[in-house]
Design an enzyme around this catalytic site. Structure first.
Site, PDB file in Angstrom:
ATOM      1  N   ASP A  16       0.874  -1.179   0.000  1.00 20.46           N
ATOM      2  CA  ASP A  16       0.000   0.000   0.000  1.00 20.46           C
ATOM      3  C   ASP A  16       0.907   1.224   0.000  1.00 20.46           C
ATOM      4  O   ASP A  16       2.127   1.108   0.165  1.00 20.46           O
ATOM      5  CB  ASP A  16      -0.870  -0.017   1.284  1.00 20.46           C
ATOM      6  CG  ASP A  16      -1.750   1.217   1.429  1.00 20.46           C
ATOM      7  OD1 ASP A  16      -2.342   1.664   0.429  1.00 20.46           O
ATOM      8  OD2 ASP A  16      -1.836   1.764   2.548  1.00 20.46           O
ATOM      9  N   SER A  17       0.293   2.389  -0.134  1.00 22.02           N
ATOM     10  CA  SER A  17       1.069   3.622  -0.049  1.00 22.02           C
ATOM     11  C   SER A  17       1.535   3.876   1.385  1.00 22.02           C
ATOM     12  O   SER A  17       2.471   4.631   1.603  1.00 22.02           O
ATOM     13  CB  SER A  17       0.200   4.794  -0.505  1.00 22.02           C
ATOM     14  OG  SER A  17      -0.965   4.843   0.291  1.00 22.02           O
ATOM     15  N   CYS A  79      -4.465  -1.397  -1.824  1.00 21.69           N
ATOM     16  CA  CYS A  79      -4.696   0.036  -1.973  1.00 21.69           C
ATOM     17  C   CYS A  79      -5.587   0.231  -3.194  1.00 21.69           C
ATOM     18  O   CYS A  79      -5.319  -0.326  -4.262  1.00 21.69           O
ATOM     19  CB  CYS A  79      -3.352   0.735  -2.179  1.00 21.69           C
ATOM     20  SG  CYS A  79      -3.478   2.463  -2.651  1.00 21.69           S
ATOM     21  N   GLU A 160      -4.518   8.697   8.644  1.00 20.25           N
ATOM     22  CA  GLU A 160      -3.074   8.439   8.754  1.00 20.25           C
ATOM     23  C   GLU A 160      -2.485   9.200   9.947  1.00 20.25           C
ATOM     24  O   GLU A 160      -1.585   8.738  10.624  1.00 20.25           O
ATOM     25  CB  GLU A 160      -2.408   8.884   7.449  1.00 20.25           C
ATOM     26  CG  GLU A 160      -1.029   8.388   7.221  1.00 20.25           C
ATOM     27  CD  GLU A 160      -0.970   7.063   6.470  1.00 20.25           C
ATOM     28  OE1 GLU A 160       0.052   6.411   6.614  1.00 20.25           O
ATOM     29  OE2 GLU A 160      -1.914   6.690   5.766  1.00 20.25           O
ATOM     30  N   CYS A 192     -11.312   2.864  -0.142  1.00 15.29           N
ATOM     31  CA  CYS A 192      -9.949   3.215   0.280  1.00 15.29           C
ATOM     32  C   CYS A 192      -9.646   2.332   1.478  1.00 15.29           C
ATOM     33  O   CYS A 192     -10.493   2.187   2.375  1.00 15.29           O
ATOM     34  CB  CYS A 192      -9.877   4.684   0.675  1.00 15.29           C
ATOM     35  SG  CYS A 192      -8.290   5.168   1.399  1.00 15.29           S
ATOM     36  N   HIS A 194      -7.933   2.752   3.952  1.00 15.70           N
ATOM     37  CA  HIS A 194      -7.875   3.422   5.260  1.00 15.70           C
ATOM     38  C   HIS A 194      -9.253   3.467   5.934  1.00 15.70           C
ATOM     39  O   HIS A 194      -9.344   3.586   7.157  1.00 15.70           O
ATOM     40  CB  HIS A 194      -7.445   4.885   5.092  1.00 15.70           C
ATOM     41  CG  HIS A 194      -5.984   5.076   4.852  1.00 15.70           C
ATOM     42  ND1 HIS A 194      -5.359   4.719   3.692  1.00 15.70           N
ATOM     43  CD2 HIS A 194      -5.028   5.613   5.644  1.00 15.70           C
ATOM     44  CE1 HIS A 194      -4.081   5.025   3.777  1.00 15.70           C
ATOM     45  NE2 HIS A 194      -3.847   5.564   4.954  1.00 15.70           N
TER      46      HIS A 194
END
Ligand code: DGL
Length: 273
Positions: A16-17, A79, A160, A192, A194
């Site tokens: 993932d990023s 992601c 994040e 997403c 997240h």
């Protein structure tokens, strides 16, 4: 001569990023505790959602090579931004060295199979929403499904940074969800990785009026199904999980504990020297 290890004992690569993909890693770990995980979060380039498809493709290929250096049997692109714009590139690059799984197809299959799903909302990063991949794939599954997509770029950085379950996150989430675009939806895809972390706040907003889908558990079940089909599910004890990030930040270290329930020791690996 010792017998060569069974191919199922090879690790599972996940990338993932940043830390969002850990929601998927965590679901995989809960469902398949025998699998050894190699995770890479490209914290040096995050957020990917604001980057060009070309840049995302270039970084994804380098990360895939890094995961292949561990002889991974499968690579999970945890992601949505990467899955939207770089899945074909990664798949082609990896070839038959490993199975490549994205986070979008399993969710699209799952959501389109639900009875009564007519107006689906999708929220995600700018890269994911601009690609229009969810709408294209959902409509390809069923002509009766309408899709309304909304870019919600503040959410991933907010999470994040550890901002959720508080007044700020509530205000931002309510602002996005009350946009006219999402007015008539009956289902909402959290596009997403997240967003599972703010799922309770989103549920609170809708109070049961809208069905909510996130990728973590759906993707974990899909990974299990694919590995099982290929006779690659590991039966023995898992090896040592490894978690790499390209740039070490203390907020990343703090948030990892919230995203991944098992013990995580972060290792810095700069692939961009
Ligand atoms: N976790 C990424 C996704 O699923 C978003 C974070 C980012 O923009 O880097 O799209």
């Amino acid at each position: 001569m010792p017998r060569p290890a069974h191919p199922s004992s090879r690790p599972l690569g996940i990338f993932d990023s940043g830390i969002g993909g850990l929601t998927v890693a965590n679901a995989i770990h809960e469902l398949m505790p025998n699998e050894t995980l190699i995770y890479f979060g490209d914290t040096a380039h995050l957020p990917y959602g604001d980057k060009s498809p070309e840049a995302i493709r270039k970084w994804s290929v380098v990360i895939s090579d890094f995961l292949l250096s561990f002889n991974c049997k499968a690579i999970v692109i945890a992601c949505n931004s990467i899955s939207s714009v770089a899945y074909d590139t990664v798949k082609k690059h990896v070839g038959n060295k490993a199975i490549v799984i994205n986070v979008i197809d399993p969710v699209v299959d799952y959501v389109s199979a639900q009875a009564g799903t007519k107006n689906v909302g999708v929220i995600g990063t700018k890269a994911t929403i601009k690609s229009d991949v969810y709408a294209a794939k959902l409509k390809a599954r069923s002509k009766k499904i309408g899709v309304s997509s909304l870019a919600t770029p503040l959410l991933a950085p907010m999470i994040e940074e550890g901002f959720f379950n508080n007044k700020i996150s509530k205000t931002i989430i309510n602002d996005y969800l009350s946009r006219p675009k999402l007015k008539n939806i009956d289902s909402l895809i959290l596009g997403c990785t997240h967003y599972p972390l703010i799922r309770p706040e989103i549920e609170q907003y809708y109070k049961g009026r809208v069905q909510i889908f996130d990728s973590a558990r759906i993707v974990a079940h899909h990974v299990q199904w694919v590995l099982d089909e290929q006779q690659l599910l590991h039966q023995g004890k898992a090896g040592k999980h490894r978690f790499f990030i390209s740039d070490f930040t203390s907020s990343f270290e703090m948030s990892t504990k919230i995203f991944f329930k098992g013990k995580v020791k972060l290792e810095q690996k700069n692939l961009w020297k």
